[in-house]
Write a protein that holds these residues in place. Structure first.
Motif, PDB file in Angstrom:
ATOM      1  N   TYR A  19      13.209   4.485  -6.444  1.00 15.62           N
ATOM      2  CA  TYR A  19      13.527   4.042  -7.538  1.00 15.62           C
ATOM      3  C   TYR A  19      13.353   4.825  -8.620  1.00 15.62           C
ATOM      4  O   TYR A  19      14.132   4.936  -9.857  1.00 15.62           O
ATOM      5  CB  TYR A  19      12.671   2.638  -7.937  1.00 15.62           C
ATOM      6  CG  TYR A  19      13.072   1.792  -6.639  1.00 15.62           C
ATOM      7  CD1 TYR A  19      14.135   1.006  -6.421  1.00 15.62           C
ATOM      8  CD2 TYR A  19      12.129   1.656  -5.622  1.00 15.62           C
ATOM      9  CE1 TYR A  19      14.411   0.039  -5.431  1.00 15.62           C
ATOM     10  CE2 TYR A  19      12.288   0.599  -4.509  1.00 15.62           C
ATOM     11  CZ  TYR A  19      13.404  -0.363  -4.499  1.00 15.62           C
ATOM     12  OH  TYR A  19      13.826  -0.682  -3.516  1.00 15.62           O
ATOM     13  N   LEU A  48      18.250  -5.125 -15.044  1.00 10.62           N
ATOM     14  CA  LEU A  48      17.989  -4.663 -13.441  1.00 10.62           C
ATOM     15  C   LEU A  48      16.592  -4.366 -13.289  1.00 10.62           C
ATOM     16  O   LEU A  48      15.975  -4.500 -12.110  1.00 10.62           O
ATOM     17  CB  LEU A  48      18.682  -3.341 -13.329  1.00 10.62           C
ATOM     18  CG  LEU A  48      20.358  -3.398 -13.560  1.00 10.62           C
ATOM     19  CD1 LEU A  48      20.936  -1.941 -13.342  1.00 10.62           C
ATOM     20  CD2 LEU A  48      20.745  -4.230 -12.220  1.00 10.62           C
ATOM     21  N   SER A  51      15.107  -7.822 -12.500  1.00  3.09           N
ATOM     22  CA  SER A  51      15.497  -8.602 -11.357  1.00  3.09           C
ATOM     23  C   SER A  51      14.394  -8.606 -10.458  1.00  3.09           C
ATOM     24  O   SER A  51      14.363  -9.725  -9.573  1.00  3.09           O
ATOM     25  CB  SER A  51      16.800  -8.073 -10.846  1.00  3.09           C
ATOM     26  OG  SER A  51      16.757  -6.524 -10.487  1.00  3.09           O
ATOM     27  N   PRO A  52      13.717  -7.512  -9.996  1.00  6.27           N
ATOM     28  CA  PRO A  52      12.830  -7.529  -8.695  1.00  6.27           C
ATOM     29  C   PRO A  52      11.757  -8.817  -8.949  1.00  6.27           C
ATOM     30  O   PRO A  52      10.961  -9.092  -7.878  1.00  6.27           O
ATOM     31  CB  PRO A  52      12.113  -6.224  -8.664  1.00  6.27           C
ATOM     32  CG  PRO A  52      12.952  -5.177  -9.304  1.00  6.27           C
ATOM     33  CD  PRO A  52      13.711  -6.152 -10.355  1.00  6.27           C
ATOM     34  N   ILE A  57      16.910 -14.137  -6.518  1.00  8.40           N
ATOM     35  CA  ILE A  57      17.965 -12.828  -6.983  1.00  8.40           C
ATOM     36  C   ILE A  57      17.506 -11.517  -6.632  1.00  8.40           C
ATOM     37  O   ILE A  57      18.141 -10.736  -6.399  1.00  8.40           O
ATOM     38  CB  ILE A  57      17.856 -12.977  -8.573  1.00  8.40           C
ATOM     39  CG1 ILE A  57      18.136 -14.064  -9.298  1.00  8.40           C
ATOM     40  CG2 ILE A  57      18.530 -11.851  -9.294  1.00  8.40           C
ATOM     41  CD1 ILE A  57      19.777 -14.441  -9.092  1.00  8.40           C
ATOM     42  N   ARG A  58      16.161 -11.342  -6.494  1.00  8.85           N
ATOM     43  CA  ARG A  58      15.696 -10.066  -6.073  1.00  8.85           C
ATOM     44  C   ARG A  58      16.043  -9.558  -4.654  1.00  8.85           C
ATOM     45  O   ARG A  58      15.981  -8.504  -4.312  1.00  8.85           O
ATOM     46  CB  ARG A  58      14.053 -10.222  -6.286  1.00  8.85           C
ATOM     47  CG  ARG A  58      13.390 -11.064  -5.080  1.00  8.85           C
ATOM     48  CD  ARG A  58      11.862 -11.128  -5.428  1.00  8.85           C
ATOM     49  NE  ARG A  58      11.408 -12.477  -4.570  1.00  8.85           N
ATOM     50  CZ  ARG A  58      10.279 -12.533  -4.501  1.00  8.85           C
ATOM     51  NH1 ARG A  58       9.217 -11.886  -5.300  1.00  8.85           N
ATOM     52  NH2 ARG A  58       9.524 -13.607  -3.690  1.00  8.85           N
ATOM     53  N   PHE A  60      18.655  -9.741  -3.348  1.00 10.64           N
ATOM     54  CA  PHE A  60      19.974  -8.960  -3.570  1.00 10.64           C
ATOM     55  C   PHE A  60      20.092  -7.765  -4.422  1.00 10.64           C
ATOM     56  O   PHE A  60      20.727  -6.727  -3.862  1.00 10.64           O
ATOM     57  CB  PHE A  60      21.106 -10.103  -4.071  1.00 10.64           C
ATOM     58  CG  PHE A  60      21.411 -11.123  -3.071  1.00 10.64           C
ATOM     59  CD1 PHE A  60      22.021 -11.287  -1.989  1.00 10.64           C
ATOM     60  CD2 PHE A  60      20.827 -12.486  -3.477  1.00 10.64           C
ATOM     61  CE1 PHE A  60      22.300 -12.240  -1.054  1.00 10.64           C
ATOM     62  CE2 PHE A  60      21.013 -13.609  -2.866  1.00 10.64           C
ATOM     63  CZ  PHE A  60      22.043 -13.387  -1.315  1.00 10.64           C
ATOM     64  N   THR A  61      19.428  -7.870  -5.581  1.00  6.16           N
ATOM     65  CA  THR A  61      19.353  -6.983  -6.511  1.00  6.16           C
ATOM     66  C   THR A  61      18.572  -5.513  -5.933  1.00  6.16           C
ATOM     67  O   THR A  61      18.899  -4.397  -6.203  1.00  6.16           O
ATOM     68  CB  THR A  61      18.749  -7.220  -7.597  1.00  6.16           C
ATOM     69  OG1 THR A  61      17.513  -7.844  -7.661  1.00  6.16           O
ATOM     70  CG2 THR A  61      19.629  -8.254  -8.337  1.00  6.16           C
ATOM     71  N   VAL A  62      17.222  -5.636  -5.230  1.00  2.00           N
ATOM     72  CA  VAL A  62      16.495  -4.596  -5.077  1.00  2.00           C
ATOM     73  C   VAL A  62      17.108  -3.987  -3.807  1.00  2.00           C
ATOM     74  O   VAL A  62      17.511  -2.601  -4.090  1.00  2.00           O
ATOM     75  CB  VAL A  62      15.164  -5.215  -4.445  1.00  2.00           C
ATOM     76  CG1 VAL A  62      14.359  -4.153  -3.697  1.00  2.00           C
ATOM     77  CG2 VAL A  62      14.342  -5.995  -5.466  1.00  2.00           C
ATOM     78  N   ALA A  64      20.425  -3.701  -3.614  1.00  4.94           N
ATOM     79  CA  ALA A  64      21.629  -3.206  -4.180  1.00  4.94           C
ATOM     80  C   ALA A  64      21.302  -2.238  -5.263  1.00  4.94           C
ATOM     81  O   ALA A  64      22.372  -1.976  -5.960  1.00  4.94           O
ATOM     82  CB  ALA A  64      22.347  -4.537  -4.476  1.00  4.94           C
ATOM     83  N   MET A  65      20.009  -1.882  -5.488  1.00  3.46           N
ATOM     84  CA  MET A  65      19.924  -1.037  -6.771  1.00  3.46           C
ATOM     85  C   MET A  65      20.539   0.190  -6.433  1.00  3.46           C
ATOM     86  O   MET A  65      20.840   0.902  -7.523  1.00  3.46           O
ATOM     87  CB  MET A  65      18.078  -0.775  -6.747  1.00  3.46           C
ATOM     88  CG  MET A  65      17.950  -0.686  -8.174  1.00  3.46           C
ATOM     89  SD  MET A  65      18.347  -1.611  -9.415  1.00  3.46           S
ATOM     90  CE  MET A  65      16.909  -2.989  -8.889  1.00  3.46           C
ATOM     91  N   PHE A  68      24.170  -0.252  -7.717  1.00  4.92           N
ATOM     92  CA  PHE A  68      24.356  -0.307  -9.221  1.00  4.92           C
ATOM     93  C   PHE A  68      24.091   1.210  -9.642  1.00  4.92           C
ATOM     94  O   PHE A  68      25.124   1.503 -10.511  1.00  4.92           O
ATOM     95  CB  PHE A  68      23.195  -1.242  -9.664  1.00  4.92           C
ATOM     96  CG  PHE A  68      23.166  -2.535  -9.647  1.00  4.92           C
ATOM     97  CD1 PHE A  68      24.424  -3.357  -9.380  1.00  4.92           C
ATOM     98  CD2 PHE A  68      22.116  -3.404  -9.049  1.00  4.92           C
ATOM     99  CE1 PHE A  68      24.718  -4.665  -8.940  1.00  4.92           C
ATOM    100  CE2 PHE A  68      22.123  -4.816  -8.415  1.00  4.92           C
ATOM    101  CZ  PHE A  68      23.427  -5.335  -8.536  1.00  4.92           C
TER     102      PHE A  68
END
Length: 437
Positions: A19, A48, A51-52, A57-58, A60-62, A64-65, A68
């Motif tokens: 990250y 962003l 989002s974690p 939501i997290r 999917f976003t974690v 998919a970081m 992005f």
């Protein structure tokens, strides 16, 4: 040997370091991006970063970081000053290598013979399926794959594309349409992209869709590696892993994409091979993190080990996004149901083992041992007797010495069984003195 190398690479735990890597790239991109305004860019970064910490939501976003990061980098390439980009754009290296390795420029040979039917056949995978399939396939992996499959796919897919864009940025190469338009003339970053064979699709559809899209492409000289080929390959590798019977189609799908990219003059064959190599490396790096496919499990809900049946409903699929919370809820319900069943079982056992033996000489109660009491503890429910036995008599001795018959609880007029011999005015009623003991 290859698998051992992939295991060593895959065993490296990025943890939080990845990250920091993403943040460094995004900060670099945000600095050079000129549109949208700065406050919009900062808001996007803040969303962003937050989002974690948002449930559901997290999930999917974690994973998919990295996706992005790839998308932001691809968009930011057009704003990076030419002064810090590589000075030389490779125009002849790819067609030369293609002729050396394969003996001919296959893209040139395939694209010479065009036909409207072939145009549509090539347009479907290159211009439609390539952009829609990742979203559809993600839903398929979420619904039919074991829990955790989508997260692994997202990371592998994102890393493959991010590596491809960074390669295209530091190693700029021209596509076949440049050779057809400019020959071997040196290229520079002032050249706009062209739709190649997709211009014929615009003519068929009566639109200027692909002409505008590729004309404004942020990365014009990104022939190697082909991310069209890479995306198709990694998607089919995951599809064949989840559905082994679909391997024949997976091979066809990759070959279909290869034909389309060369027919539409967007890539050389060596670009396609390079993209597939990137995808294969990404797949084998992350395959060790894939969950085990359990035979007989059709959806992700079938992998839940619970005594409570979990139906394949939309609500349960949504709840399974937070799988730990969902499992905790099921375990609580299971414990509550177990306690309730245990209490009912104990009460039923206590009720069935109770025997009334009166010490009063004037009253004697006799039960038939073959009779099964089904009333249990459900006193409020009129249950039918299921025992096949002789009539039950409850005999008492009066003060005058006469014996009288009293209806039992299971042979009373409120029972759903036929009338008891002890029920007056019934077809089977006998006077008290005629009762046989």
């Amino acid at each position: 040997m290859f698998q051992k190398v992939m295991n060593k690479v895959g065993s490296f735990q990025w943890s939080w370091l990845q990250y920091l890597f993403f943040a460094a790239i995004v900060i670099f991109d945000i600095v050079y991006i000129q549109f949208p305004p700065l406050w919009c860019r900062l808001l996007l970064v803040a969303l962003l970063a937050a989002s974690p910490f948002i449930p559901y939501i997290r999930r999917f976003t974690v994973p998919a970081m990295v996706v992005f990061t790839w998308l932001i980098t691809f968009y930011a390439v057009q704003f990076i000053p030419n002064s810090i980009k590589p000075k030389h754009i490779f125009v002849n290296i790819l067609p030369t290598l293609e002729r050396i390795i394969y003996g001919a420029n296959l893209s040139e040979l395939i694209s010479k013979h065009t036909h409207p039917v072939l145009d549509i056949f090539a347009w479907l995978p290159y211009g439609v399926i390539h952009f829609a399939f990742p979203f559809i396939f993600s839903v398929v992996l979420f619904v039919f794959g074991p829990p955790g499959t989508l997260a692994v796919f997202g990371k592998a897919f994102g890393y493959m594309n991010l590596a491809g864009v960074l390669t295209q940025l530091v190693f700029p190469t021209s596509p076949p349409w440049y050779e057809l338009s400019y020959g071997s003339a040196p290229a520079d970053y002032s050249v706009h992209g062209q739709p190649g064979g997709l211009a014929r699709i615009d003519t068929i559809l009566g639109l200027n869709l692909y002409g505008t899209t590729f004309g404004n492409s942020p990365l014009v000289f990104g022939a190697f590696p082909s991310l069209h080929s890479g995306c198709a390959t990694i998607e089919m590798l995951f599809l064949s892993w989840l559905f082994p019977k679909a391997r024949l189609y997976c091979v066809f799908h990759v070959m279909w994409m290869w034909f389309a990219t060369m027919y539409l003059t967007h890539h050389y064959l060596i670009d396609l091979v390079g993209g597939s190599i990137y995808a294969t490396l990404a797949f084998f790096c992350f395959r060790r993190y894939l969950p085990v496919i359990r035979p007989g499990c059709l959806t992700r809900l079938d992998y839940i080990d619970s005594k409570i049946p979990v139906k394949n409903t939309f609500g349960n699929f949504v709840r399974s996004i937070e799988m730990e919370k969902f499992m905790s809820t099921l375990m609580m319900r299971e414990n509550m149901d177990t306690e309730a069943v245990t209490m009912l079982s104990n009460e039923a056992r206590h009720s069935s083992s109770t025997r009334y033996d009166s010490e009063d000489d004037d009253a004697t109660t006799v039960f038939n041992s073959d009779y099964e009491d089904t009333t249990s503890t459900f006193q409020h429910i009129p249950l039918k007797a299921v025992g096949k036995s002789q009539p039950i008599y409850v005999n008492t001795t009066t003060d005058s010495g006469h014996t009288s018959a009293m209806p039992s609880t299971t042979t009373s007029p409120t029972c759903s069984e036929p009338s008891s011999p002890a029920t007056p005015r019934s077809d089977y009623y006998f006077p008290p003195n005629d009762l046989k003991h």
